[in-house]
Design a protein around this motif. Structure first.
Motif, mmCIF file in Angstrom:
data_model
loop_
_atom_site.group_PDB
_atom_site.id
_atom_site.type_symbol
_atom_site.label_atom_id
_atom_site.label_comp_id
_atom_site.label_asym_id
_atom_site.label_seq_id
_atom_site.Cartn_x
_atom_site.Cartn_y
_atom_site.Cartn_z
ATOM 1 N N ALA A 8 -3.710 17.985 -0.822
ATOM 2 C CA ALA A 8 -2.358 17.426 -1.665
ATOM 3 C C ALA A 8 -2.485 15.999 -1.465
ATOM 4 N N GLY A 9 -3.079 15.579 -0.310
ATOM 5 C CA GLY A 9 -3.089 13.928 0.292
ATOM 6 C C GLY A 9 -3.985 13.122 -0.700
ATOM 7 N N ALA A 10 -5.374 13.881 -0.667
ATOM 8 C CA ALA A 10 -6.503 13.371 -1.520
ATOM 9 C C ALA A 10 -5.789 13.312 -3.201
ATOM 10 N N ALA A 11 -5.184 14.410 -3.437
ATOM 11 C CA ALA A 11 -4.731 14.200 -4.848
ATOM 12 C C ALA A 11 -3.554 12.962 -5.237
ATOM 13 N N LEU A 12 -2.771 12.967 -4.144
ATOM 14 C CA LEU A 12 -1.712 11.784 -4.296
ATOM 15 C C LEU A 12 -2.398 10.630 -4.186
ATOM 16 N N ALA A 13 -3.320 10.449 -3.246
ATOM 17 C CA ALA A 13 -3.962 9.325 -3.330
ATOM 18 C C ALA A 13 -4.527 8.564 -4.531
ATOM 19 N N CYS A 14 -5.184 9.691 -5.079
ATOM 20 C CA CYS A 14 -6.148 9.459 -6.271
ATOM 21 C C CYS A 14 -4.954 8.964 -7.505
ATOM 22 N N GLU A 15 -3.803 9.707 -7.746
ATOM 23 C CA GLU A 15 -3.186 9.413 -8.731
ATOM 24 C C GLU A 15 -2.407 8.192 -8.481
ATOM 25 N N ALA A 16 -2.052 7.886 -7.146
ATOM 26 C CA ALA A 16 -1.300 6.474 -6.675
ATOM 27 C C ALA A 16 -2.190 5.238 -7.132
ATOM 28 N N ALA A 17 -3.236 5.498 -6.797
ATOM 29 C CA ALA A 17 -4.501 4.520 -7.317
ATOM 30 C C ALA A 17 -4.468 4.195 -8.714
ATOM 31 N N ARG A 18 -4.344 5.307 -9.272
ATOM 32 C CA ARG A 18 -4.470 5.061 -10.926
ATOM 33 C C ARG A 18 -3.367 4.389 -11.400
ATOM 34 N N MET A 19 -1.928 5.009 -10.891
ATOM 35 C CA MET A 19 -0.902 4.204 -11.320
ATOM 36 C C MET A 19 -0.591 2.784 -10.847
ATOM 37 N N ALA A 20 -1.153 2.691 -9.558
ATOM 38 C CA ALA A 20 -1.238 1.242 -9.027
ATOM 39 C C ALA A 20 -1.934 0.313 -9.967
ATOM 40 N N GLY A 21 -2.937 0.816 -10.492
ATOM 41 C CA GLY A 21 -3.861 0.312 -11.393
ATOM 42 C C GLY A 21 -3.196 -0.242 -12.488
ATOM 43 N N LEU A 22 -2.291 0.579 -12.959
ATOM 44 C CA LEU A 22 -1.526 0.469 -14.306
ATOM 45 C C LEU A 22 -0.508 -0.454 -14.409
ATOM 46 N N GLY A 23 -0.135 -1.013 -12.833
ATOM 47 C CA GLY A 23 0.802 -1.993 -12.442
ATOM 48 C C GLY A 23 2.307 -1.187 -12.496
ATOM 49 N N TRP A 24 2.326 0.072 -12.155
ATOM 50 C CA TRP A 24 3.365 0.784 -11.932
ATOM 51 C C TRP A 24 4.074 0.682 -10.614
ATOM 52 N N MET A 25 3.038 0.760 -9.822
ATOM 53 C CA MET A 25 3.179 0.719 -8.323
ATOM 54 C C MET A 25 2.952 -0.405 -7.641
ATOM 55 N N ARG A 26 3.811 -1.763 -7.881
ATOM 56 C CA ARG A 26 3.467 -3.027 -7.334
ATOM 57 C C ARG A 26 3.881 -3.139 -5.838
ATOM 58 N N GLY A 27 3.042 -3.915 -5.159
ATOM 59 C CA GLY A 27 3.310 -3.750 -3.688
ATOM 60 C C GLY A 27 3.099 -2.676 -3.047
ATOM 61 N N THR A 28 4.283 -2.190 -2.367
ATOM 62 C CA THR A 28 4.275 -0.954 -1.642
ATOM 63 C C THR A 28 5.076 -0.145 -2.314
ATOM 64 N N SER A 29 5.737 -0.345 -3.677
ATOM 65 C CA SER A 29 6.651 0.623 -4.259
ATOM 66 C C SER A 29 6.013 1.820 -4.965
ATOM 67 N N GLY A 30 7.311 2.501 -5.104
ATOM 68 C CA GLY A 30 6.831 3.668 -5.813
ATOM 69 C C GLY A 30 6.428 4.927 -4.718
ATOM 70 N N ASN A 31 6.598 6.322 -5.126
ATOM 71 C CA ASN A 31 6.082 7.225 -4.218
ATOM 72 C C ASN A 31 5.867 8.615 -5.445
ATOM 73 N N LEU A 32 4.866 9.291 -4.818
ATOM 74 C CA LEU A 32 4.585 10.517 -5.585
ATOM 75 C C LEU A 32 4.523 11.667 -4.713
ATOM 76 N N SER A 33 4.859 12.966 -5.112
ATOM 77 C CA SER A 33 5.033 14.120 -4.240
ATOM 78 C C SER A 33 4.249 15.304 -5.255
ATOM 79 N N VAL A 34 3.961 16.339 -4.147
ATOM 80 C CA VAL A 34 3.637 17.618 -4.678
ATOM 81 C C VAL A 34 4.285 18.688 -4.115
#
Length: 208
Positions: A8-34
């Motif tokens: 779960a942690g690996a999947a969350l890290a992968c998706e967070a990196a993708r969304m940060a790259g899109l500018g959707w999780m700037r700085g330390t903002s945003g959060n994802l869960s499974v």
């Protein structure tokens, strides 16, 4: 760390990196869960205060139905965001397998323009949300609050199983799905839908 939590942690890290790259999780903002399990409810949530483009599989916290960290965390120094409480509420009410919370500008601007709800209609991209292309979908907008109980009540009051998204005014958007991939696809489709609707606001339809 259990194999389940590590995955779960690996999947969350992968998706967070993708969304940060899109500018959707700037700085330390945003959060994802499974969702790890429904009874009792347990979620794996990205740890708070970290750059979402640089997470590892270990940067995850397990929370309960209130969004609070459960005992015996693999890394007790890490903590969940207060927003984990709304993730848990959405997972409980909607039966979601994953929840995405990002600060997508198009959603926040659309909610500012239409605070009573953002209407999306007659667009092919609606199929990405499980709707017909000739459908009308109104995305609910709820007032921002630092109290996750208040936000959860507002979300639940306007909950529609066919509309897997809620915008928190002047803050961000929550999108959910059966898993992280579906939640991500829905978020991507919504960004396009919001951008189109904002860009064409005021256009008069030309009827041939």
């Amino acid at each position: 760390m259990s194999i389940e939590l590590k995955q779960a942690g690996a999947a969350l890290a992968c998706e967070a990196a993708r969304m940060a790259g899109l500018g959707w999780m700037r700085g330390t903002s945003g959060n994802l869960s499974v969702t790890l399990r429904q009874d009792p409810l347990r979620l794996a949530v990205t740890a708070s205060g970290l750059d979402k483009g640089e997470l590892t599989a270990a940067d995850v916290v397990v929370v309960d139905a209130t969004g609070k960290a459960v005992p015996d965390q693999p890394n007790p120094a890490q903590r969940p965001s207060a927003e984990a409480g709304l993730h848990a509420r959405i997972a409980s009410v909607a039966g979601a397998g994953a929840v995405v919370h990002v600060h997508m500008l198009s959603a926040v601007v659309a909610a500012q323009r239409w605070p009573g709800g953002v209407v999306l209609r007659d667009l092919e991209m609606l199929k990405g949300l499980g709707r017909r292309d000739d459908d009308v979908m109104t995305v609910p907008v709820v007032p921002n609050s630092q109290d996750m109980g208040v936000l959860g009540d507002a979300f639940e009051a306007g909950f529609d199983a066919a509309t897997p998204v809620v915008i928190v005014a002047r803050h961000g958007v929550y999108v959910w799905g059966r898993d992280l991939v579906q939640a991500r696809h829905r978020t991507e489709c919504l960004d396009w839908l919001f951008q189109f609707t904002l860009a064409t606001n005021g256009f008069q339809e030309v009827v041939a």
